[in-house]
Design a protein around this motif. Sequence first.
Motif, PDB file in Angstrom:
ATOM      1  N   PHE A 100       0.861  -1.181   0.000  1.00 30.58           N
ATOM      2  CA  PHE A 100       0.000   0.000   0.000  1.00 30.58           C
ATOM      3  C   PHE A 100       0.897   1.230   0.000  1.00 30.58           C
ATOM      4  CE2 PHE A 100      -2.632   3.401   1.595  1.00 30.58           C
ATOM      5  CZ  PHE A 100      -3.842   3.176   0.948  1.00 30.58           C
ATOM      6  N   PHE A 101       0.674   2.098  -0.979  1.00 31.23           N
ATOM      7  CA  PHE A 101       1.499   3.288  -1.164  1.00 31.23           C
ATOM      8  C   PHE A 101       0.708   4.506  -0.698  1.00 31.23           C
ATOM      9  CE2 PHE A 101       2.257   0.039  -4.335  1.00 31.23           C
ATOM     10  CZ  PHE A 101       3.634  -0.139  -4.300  1.00 31.23           C
ATOM     11  N   GLY A 102       0.992   4.983   0.505  1.00 33.09           N
ATOM     12  CA  GLY A 102       0.285   6.137   1.028  1.00 33.09           C
ATOM     13  C   GLY A 102       0.666   7.398   0.265  1.00 33.09           C
ATOM     14  N   GLU A 103      -0.332   8.155  -0.144  1.00 32.00           N
ATOM     15  CA  GLU A 103      -0.083   9.349  -0.938  1.00 32.00           C
ATOM     16  C   GLU A 103      -0.193  10.639  -0.129  1.00 32.00           C
ATOM     17  OE1 GLU A 103       0.871  10.122  -4.128  1.00 32.00           O
ATOM     18  OE2 GLU A 103       1.533   8.054  -4.076  1.00 32.00           O
ATOM     19  N   SER A 104      -1.264  10.820   0.574  1.00 27.98           N
ATOM     20  CA  SER A 104      -1.434  12.063   1.329  1.00 27.98           C
ATOM     21  C   SER A 104      -2.512  11.865   2.380  1.00 27.98           C
ATOM     22  CB  SER A 104      -1.823  13.218   0.385  1.00 27.98           C
ATOM     23  OG  SER A 104      -1.772  14.459   1.044  1.00 27.98           O
ATOM     24  N   MET A 105      -2.535  12.761   3.364  1.00 28.16           N
ATOM     25  CA  MET A 105      -3.555  12.717   4.407  1.00 28.16           C
ATOM     26  C   MET A 105      -3.885  14.143   4.834  1.00 28.16           C
ATOM     27  SD  MET A 105      -1.199  11.241   7.488  1.00 28.16           S
ATOM     28  CE  MET A 105       0.374  12.004   7.899  1.00 28.16           C
TER      29      MET A 105
END
Length: 216
Positions: free
Chosen positions: A128-133
């Motif tokens: 899972f490649f987290g992009e932004s939050m």
Amino acid sequence: MSEPDFRLTPEALLRAYTMGIFPMAENRDDPEIYWVDPRRRGILPLGGFHLSRSLKRRVRKADYAVDLDRDFVGVVDACADRDETWINAEIRCLYSELHQMGHAHSLEIRHDGELTGGVYGVAINGAFFGESMFSRRTDASKLALAHLVDLLRRCGFTLFDTQFITPHLASLGAKEIPRAAYHSLLEDALKQPADIHSQPICGDLHSDLQLNTQTS
């Protein structure tokens, strides 16, 4: 680094992630997209999430709701709603297409029905490649990450890529590793089957998250 020789499509984005690179724009108004392959990569170990006492109290307070993919575009727009952002119109469009293809997902936190925090990213097999939050309420993005880590772990994921390290992420247990070590973890994760929809989000919000966590 030189730009890889492929056309920018949703399929090309997926290929880029499997190669360990990801896209960014200089700002929301810059139409150009460049590729990033950090020498040191941020990851959030799925068995090492740091659940502080204050965050644990917020979880147990249970005054929020958590959803998966209820409003993906809303989460992306909220992440881009800041003075400086790397999310331009093309990136927004491409990730919306990835979401429609079943590869991009958002985990959302709501208080009294209002979207107050969330995180989005891309899933390929066990990575899972987290992009932004984003967060519009104290600790809302931390709650989103806590629930996402729990969900990914139970769904068979082995790698949570955060791209870079920030003090915010470091406080939750994220760490920085060399590029070669990251590529080794990525190669293994891409061989693992995983489905983010195979398990429900932790539904009993009045109990502790079922995380293999560190607590302080």
